[in-house]
Design a protein around this motif. Structure first.
Motif, PDB file in Angstrom:
ATOM      1  N   GLU A  53       8.455 -73.323  23.304  1.00 41.67           N
ATOM      2  CA  GLU A  53       8.659 -72.542  24.521  1.00 41.67           C
ATOM      3  C   GLU A  53       7.393 -71.780  24.900  1.00 41.67           C
ATOM      4  OE1 GLU A  53      12.043 -70.311  23.262  1.00 41.67           O
ATOM      5  OE2 GLU A  53      13.414 -71.576  24.408  1.00 41.67           O
ATOM      6  N   ILE A  54       6.752 -71.202  23.883  1.00 40.72           N
ATOM      7  CA  ILE A  54       5.505 -70.467  24.131  1.00 40.72           C
ATOM      8  C   ILE A  54       4.437 -71.420  24.636  1.00 40.72           C
ATOM      9  CG2 ILE A  54       3.666 -69.144  23.036  1.00 40.72           C
ATOM     10  CD1 ILE A  54       5.770 -68.167  21.042  1.00 40.72           C
ATOM     11  N   LEU A  55       4.351 -72.567  23.965  1.00 37.43           N
ATOM     12  CA  LEU A  55       3.337 -73.549  24.343  1.00 37.43           C
ATOM     13  C   LEU A  55       3.553 -74.026  25.779  1.00 37.43           C
ATOM     14  CD1 LEU A  55       0.944 -75.192  23.246  1.00 37.43           C
ATOM     15  CD2 LEU A  55       2.560 -76.977  22.641  1.00 37.43           C
ATOM     16  N   LEU A  56       4.788 -74.329  26.111  1.00 37.01           N
ATOM     17  CA  LEU A  56       5.096 -74.814  27.458  1.00 37.01           C
ATOM     18  C   LEU A  56       4.790 -73.748  28.510  1.00 37.01           C
ATOM     19  CD1 LEU A  56       6.290 -77.272  28.986  1.00 37.01           C
ATOM     20  CD2 LEU A  56       8.466 -76.069  28.952  1.00 37.01           C
ATOM     21  N   ALA A  57       5.173 -72.510  28.229  1.00 33.65           N
ATOM     22  CA  ALA A  57       4.927 -71.419  29.187  1.00 33.65           C
ATOM     23  C   ALA A  57       3.430 -71.233  29.431  1.00 33.65           C
ATOM     24  CB  ALA A  57       5.533 -70.118  28.655  1.00 33.65           C
ATOM     25  N   VAL A  58       2.653 -71.311  28.351  1.00 26.55           N
ATOM     26  CA  VAL A  58       1.195 -71.147  28.481  1.00 26.55           C
ATOM     27  C   VAL A  58       0.590 -72.305  29.263  1.00 26.55           C
ATOM     28  CG1 VAL A  58      -0.971 -71.138  27.184  1.00 26.55           C
ATOM     29  CG2 VAL A  58       0.920 -69.714  26.439  1.00 26.55           C
ATOM     30  N   LEU A  59       1.032 -73.525  28.945  1.00 27.46           N
ATOM     31  CA  LEU A  59       0.474 -74.699  29.630  1.00 27.46           C
ATOM     32  C   LEU A  59       0.804 -74.669  31.117  1.00 27.46           C
ATOM     33  CD1 LEU A  59       1.276 -77.549  27.066  1.00 27.46           C
ATOM     34  CD2 LEU A  59      -0.960 -76.595  27.605  1.00 27.46           C
ATOM     35  N   VAL A  60       2.063 -74.397  31.422  1.00 30.01           N
ATOM     36  CA  VAL A  60       2.500 -74.405  32.826  1.00 30.01           C
ATOM     37  C   VAL A  60       1.815 -73.302  33.622  1.00 30.01           C
ATOM     38  CG1 VAL A  60       4.494 -73.961  34.308  1.00 30.01           C
ATOM     39  CG2 VAL A  60       4.695 -75.539  32.410  1.00 30.01           C
ATOM     40  N   SER A  61       1.690 -72.136  32.999  1.00 29.18           N
ATOM     41  CA  SER A  61       1.130 -70.995  33.728  1.00 29.18           C
ATOM     42  C   SER A  61      -0.400 -70.994  33.761  1.00 29.18           C
ATOM     43  CB  SER A  61       1.636 -69.685  33.120  1.00 29.18           C
ATOM     44  OG  SER A  61       1.231 -69.593  31.775  1.00 29.18           O
ATOM     45  N   SER A  62      -0.999 -72.036  33.191  1.00 22.87           N
ATOM     46  CA  SER A  62      -2.471 -72.141  33.253  1.00 22.87           C
ATOM     47  C   SER A  62      -2.911 -73.065  34.378  1.00 22.87           C
ATOM     48  CB  SER A  62      -3.015 -72.652  31.913  1.00 22.87           C
ATOM     49  OG  SER A  62      -2.715 -71.760  30.876  1.00 22.87           O
ATOM     50  N   TYR A  63      -2.046 -73.218  35.382  1.00 25.76           N
ATOM     51  CA  TYR A  63      -2.333 -74.171  36.464  1.00 25.76           C
ATOM     52  C   TYR A  63      -3.582 -73.797  37.269  1.00 25.76           C
ATOM     53  CZ  TYR A  63       0.096 -70.531  39.015  1.00 25.76           C
ATOM     54  OH  TYR A  63       0.462 -69.312  39.518  1.00 25.76           O
ATOM     55  N   PHE A  64      -4.026 -72.521  37.165  1.00 26.76           N
ATOM     56  CA  PHE A  64      -5.231 -72.135  37.900  1.00 26.76           C
ATOM     57  C   PHE A  64      -6.465 -72.887  37.399  1.00 26.76           C
ATOM     58  CE2 PHE A  64      -3.011 -68.345  39.499  1.00 26.76           C
ATOM     59  CZ  PHE A  64      -3.498 -68.350  40.798  1.00 26.76           C
ATOM     60  N   LYS A  65      -6.363 -73.455  36.205  1.00 29.83           N
ATOM     61  CA  LYS A  65      -7.496 -74.224  35.680  1.00 29.83           C
ATOM     62  C   LYS A  65      -7.770 -75.468  36.522  1.00 29.83           C
ATOM     63  CE  LYS A  65      -6.985 -72.852  30.846  1.00 29.83           C
ATOM     64  NZ  LYS A  65      -6.596 -73.301  29.505  1.00 29.83           N
ATOM     65  N   MET A  66      -6.772 -75.863  37.325  1.00 27.95           N
ATOM     66  CA  MET A  66      -6.966 -77.019  38.202  1.00 27.95           C
ATOM     67  C   MET A  66      -8.126 -76.783  39.168  1.00 27.95           C
ATOM     68  SD  MET A  66      -4.631 -79.178  37.289  1.00 27.95           S
ATOM     69  CE  MET A  66      -4.180 -80.315  38.565  1.00 27.95           C
ATOM     70  N   PHE A  67      -8.465 -75.524  39.338  1.00 29.15           N
ATOM     71  CA  PHE A  67      -9.591 -75.186  40.213  1.00 29.15           C
ATOM     72  C   PHE A  67     -10.887 -75.803  39.691  1.00 29.15           C
ATOM     73  CE2 PHE A  67     -12.971 -72.289  41.723  1.00 29.15           C
ATOM     74  CZ  PHE A  67     -12.731 -72.350  43.086  1.00 29.15           C
ATOM     75  N   PHE A  68     -10.955 -76.025  38.363  1.00 28.03           N
ATOM     76  CA  PHE A  68     -12.151 -76.652  37.786  1.00 28.03           C
ATOM     77  C   PHE A  68     -12.354 -78.069  38.327  1.00 28.03           C
ATOM     78  CE2 PHE A  68     -11.447 -73.698  33.994  1.00 28.03           C
ATOM     79  CZ  PHE A  68     -12.425 -72.803  34.433  1.00 28.03           C
ATOM     80  N   LEU A  69     -11.256 -78.708  38.760  1.00 28.76           N
ATOM     81  CA  LEU A  69     -11.384 -80.042  39.364  1.00 28.76           C
ATOM     82  C   LEU A  69     -12.216 -79.955  40.635  1.00 28.76           C
ATOM     83  CD1 LEU A  69      -7.747 -81.447  38.949  1.00 28.76           C
ATOM     84  CD2 LEU A  69      -9.774 -82.118  37.665  1.00 28.76           C
ATOM     85  N   ALA A  70     -11.964 -78.886  41.408  1.00 34.62           N
ATOM     86  CA  ALA A  70     -12.747 -78.686  42.633  1.00 34.62           C
ATOM     87  C   ALA A  70     -14.208 -78.418  42.298  1.00 34.62           C
ATOM     88  CB  ALA A  70     -12.163 -77.538  43.444  1.00 34.62           C
ATOM     89  N   MET A  71     -14.440 -77.736  41.155  1.00 29.76           N
ATOM     90  CA  MET A  71     -15.820 -77.424  40.751  1.00 29.76           C
ATOM     91  C   MET A  71     -16.577 -78.668  40.305  1.00 29.76           C
ATOM     92  SD  MET A  71     -15.396 -73.772  38.782  1.00 29.76           S
ATOM     93  CE  MET A  71     -17.152 -73.431  38.712  1.00 29.76           C
ATOM     94  N   MET A  72     -15.818 -79.726  39.963  1.00 29.89           N
ATOM     95  CA  MET A  72     -16.483 -80.982  39.611  1.00 29.89           C
ATOM     96  C   MET A  72     -17.070 -81.645  40.858  1.00 29.89           C
ATOM     97  SD  MET A  72     -13.781 -82.690  36.953  1.00 29.89           S
ATOM     98  CE  MET A  72     -13.227 -81.853  35.480  1.00 29.89           C
ATOM     99  N   VAL A  73     -16.482 -81.334  42.004  1.00 23.06           N
ATOM    100  CA  VAL A  73     -16.893 -81.996  43.250  1.00 23.06           C
ATOM    101  C   VAL A  73     -17.845 -81.121  44.052  1.00 23.06           C
ATOM    102  CG1 VAL A  73     -16.045 -83.069  45.389  1.00 23.06           C
ATOM    103  CG2 VAL A  73     -14.659 -83.172  43.294  1.00 23.06           C
TER     104      VAL A  73
END
Ligand code: ZN
Length: 241
Positions: free
Chosen positions: A165-185
């Motif tokens: 549960e802790i792992l899932l909550a941390v993974l799901v709530s770290s969605y702001f890291k998707m911003f790094f995809l934009a930084m690749m471009v």
């Protein structure tokens, strides 16, 4: 802990009212395809989960706005641990988090070193290994601090708040890291990395608060400690290796 909740609400899986967090048997009754009636919560008398009828973008915006209701909807009613097998989801999101973390560390390494493109393959391999070790050790430290902190704060036995549960909550709530995809471009200021870190920290705090029903201040301190430990370990390894 919220007065509307009791110890039994921390234990086990099941659907939740997004308003008060109380467990509920079913979220809606379906009369025919496309014809449903949303159930009301016995505790707060409000519709248990109005997000069921919302578009994904509405939910996503509420997640960005750090609304606990949106996190309850996602963590308990969408990713319901009892109803679906989360191993696949956890694995994929874990891998995505790992890759995005690796990209973040590679940006930090690149900012310290030269941009010489004529580096040897040996040096490239060593850099990859350095990034891998950095991300692996950093995340292990992060999860360990978080796990110990939650167990201490809630005086938990092993079964109440489980590791997945802790792992899932941390993974799901770290969605702001998707911003790094934009930084690749596109090129962004270097400080954007740390802005993303702050958003991930605050989002993790809301998710842990929803999961554990602890006070916001306790969750903030907990996430701050876990992120600080990861940050310090990462920078120590960058200087060491
Ligand atoms: Zn309720």
């Amino acid at each position: 802990m919220s007065p509307a909740t009791d110890a039994s609400d921390l234990n086990g899986d099941g659907f939740r009212c997004v308003n008060c967090g109380r467990r509920i048997g079913k979220l809606f009754v379906q009369y025919s395809p496309g014809n449903i009636r949303l159930m009301k919560c016995d505790n707060c008398k409000a519709v248990a989960d109005p997000y069921i009828e919302c578009e994904f973008m509405i939910i996503f915006i509420d997640l960005i706005l750090h609304k606990p209701k949106a996190f309850r909807h996602l963590l308990y009613n969408v990713l319901n641990l009892e109803k679906i097998d989360i191993k696949g989801i956890s694995l994929k999101s874990g891998l995505m988090n790992f890759i995005l973390d690796a990209y973040r560390v590679s940006l930090l390494i690149r900012s310290k070193g030269s941009r010489d493109s004529s580096r040897s393959s040996l040096e490239f391999t060593w850099t990859c290994l350095k990034v891998f070790l950095n991300v692996l050790i950093g995340n292990l430290i992060f999860v360990t601090v978080l796990w110990i902190g939650i167990r201490v704060l809630l005086r938990l036995n092993y079964h109440i708040c489980r590791y997945r549960e802790i792992l899932l909550a941390v993974l799901v709530s770290s969605y702001f890291k998707m911003f790094f995809l934009a930084m690749m471009v596109w090129d962004f200021p270097f400080a954007s990395i740390f802005i993303v870190d702050v958003f991930v920290l605050s989002s993790n705090t809301v998710a842990i608060r929803v999961l554990t029903q602890l006070m916001t201040s306790a969750c903030t301190v907990l996430c701050l400690c876990a992120h600080s430990a990861k940050f310090l370990a990462s920078h120590w390894l960058l200087h060491l290796l």
